[in-house]
Design a protein around this motif. Sequence first.
Motif, PDB file in Angstrom:
ATOM      1  N   VAL A  32       0.809  -1.223   0.000  1.00  0.00           N
ATOM      2  CA  VAL A  32       0.000   0.000   0.000  1.00  0.00           C
ATOM      3  C   VAL A  32       0.844   1.277   0.000  1.00  0.00           C
ATOM      4  CG1 VAL A  32      -1.797   1.268   1.259  1.00  0.00           C
ATOM      5  CG2 VAL A  32      -1.898  -1.224   1.120  1.00  0.00           C
ATOM      6  N   LEU A  33       1.934   1.310   0.754  1.00  0.00           N
ATOM      7  CA  LEU A  33       2.722   2.544   0.874  1.00  0.00           C
ATOM      8  C   LEU A  33       3.242   3.094  -0.460  1.00  0.00           C
ATOM      9  CD1 LEU A  33       4.747   2.279   4.202  1.00  0.00           C
ATOM     10  CD2 LEU A  33       2.660   3.555   3.719  1.00  0.00           C
ATOM     11  N   GLY A  35       1.801   3.027  -3.335  1.00  0.00           N
ATOM     12  CA  GLY A  35       0.643   3.689  -3.941  1.00  0.00           C
ATOM     13  C   GLY A  35       0.273   4.975  -3.219  1.00  0.00           C
ATOM     14  N   LEU A  36       0.411   4.988  -1.897  1.00  0.00           N
ATOM     15  CA  LEU A  36       0.126   6.211  -1.136  1.00  0.00           C
ATOM     16  C   LEU A  36       1.125   7.313  -1.480  1.00  0.00           C
ATOM     17  CD1 LEU A  36      -0.843   4.874   2.410  1.00  0.00           C
ATOM     18  CD2 LEU A  36      -2.343   5.813   0.642  1.00  0.00           C
ATOM     19  N   LEU A  37       2.395   6.940  -1.656  1.00  0.00           N
ATOM     20  CA  LEU A  37       3.398   7.933  -2.052  1.00  0.00           C
ATOM     21  C   LEU A  37       3.058   8.512  -3.423  1.00  0.00           C
ATOM     22  CD1 LEU A  37       6.043   9.478  -1.707  1.00  0.00           C
ATOM     23  CD2 LEU A  37       7.237   7.469  -2.608  1.00  0.00           C
ATOM     24  N   ALA A  39       0.112   8.658  -4.833  1.00  0.00           N
ATOM     25  CA  ALA A  39      -1.091   9.487  -4.694  1.00  0.00           C
ATOM     26  C   ALA A  39      -0.767  10.837  -4.067  1.00  0.00           C
ATOM     27  CB  ALA A  39      -2.138   8.751  -3.851  1.00  0.00           C
ATOM     28  N   ALA A  40       0.115  10.846  -3.069  1.00  0.00           N
ATOM     29  CA  ALA A  40       0.494  12.118  -2.433  1.00  0.00           C
ATOM     30  C   ALA A  40       1.201  13.035  -3.421  1.00  0.00           C
ATOM     31  CB  ALA A  40       1.392  11.846  -1.225  1.00  0.00           C
ATOM     32  N   THR A 107      10.017   3.091  -5.573  1.00  0.00           N
ATOM     33  CA  THR A 107       9.708   3.956  -4.429  1.00  0.00           C
ATOM     34  C   THR A 107      10.813   4.974  -4.201  1.00  0.00           C
ATOM     35  OG1 THR A 107       8.528   2.091  -3.456  1.00  0.00           O
ATOM     36  CG2 THR A 107       8.934   3.958  -2.039  1.00  0.00           C
ATOM     37  N   LEU A 129       9.548   6.657   4.010  1.00  0.00           N
ATOM     38  CA  LEU A 129       8.556   5.725   3.486  1.00  0.00           C
ATOM     39  C   LEU A 129       9.220   4.695   2.569  1.00  0.00           C
ATOM     40  CD1 LEU A 129       5.046   6.621   2.514  1.00  0.00           C
ATOM     41  CD2 LEU A 129       6.361   5.351   0.864  1.00  0.00           C
TER      42      LEU A 129
END
Length: 189
Positions: A32-33, A35-37, A39-40, A107, A129
Amino acid sequence: MQALDAALFELINASASAPAWSIHFARFASEVLPGLLAAAILLGALVDRRLRYACFTALVSVLAVWLFVNVFRSVMPFHRPAFYGLGIQWAPQGARPGFPSLHAACTYAAAFSLWCLPWRAPMRAALVLAAVVGWSRIFLGLHFPFDVVVGAMLGALVSIAVERRVSRPLNLALRAYMRPRLRARRARA
């Protein structure tokens, strides 16, 4: 080097006695992380022009890293720890090659794309992250530490090269193209 890599892997990989919450957290970090990065960074691009520049750099960097890693893996397929019977693999990966870590490379590429910002906090947060994502790949038994380190270095180098060789020249060309049009518009107003 391989002995050191295997020894470090054995130290970091979750054992059968690892608490369930740590496995769940590592899976969250791994799945998940990233994808969150992304998205941010995309949401930030909607707010600030400088973040649009970083977002473009991140997108091109991640695409370049993804291409490089997949071509490299098809030419030189290095096995994952499970192939050698090392540790416990807590998430399914199949027999796909594992060197370098694509999760770490992508990432870190996204995180290093933020270095061009005037503020350091977003890049620092993204690097933390990325480090957690890299740790999770080893903890879950999916990569050797060297896979993650090389992925991180690759992501950083590609991101810096993309910013210097693609984003910056393209941004300068776009500014040079737009400058006379903006002057003409102001003169008419």
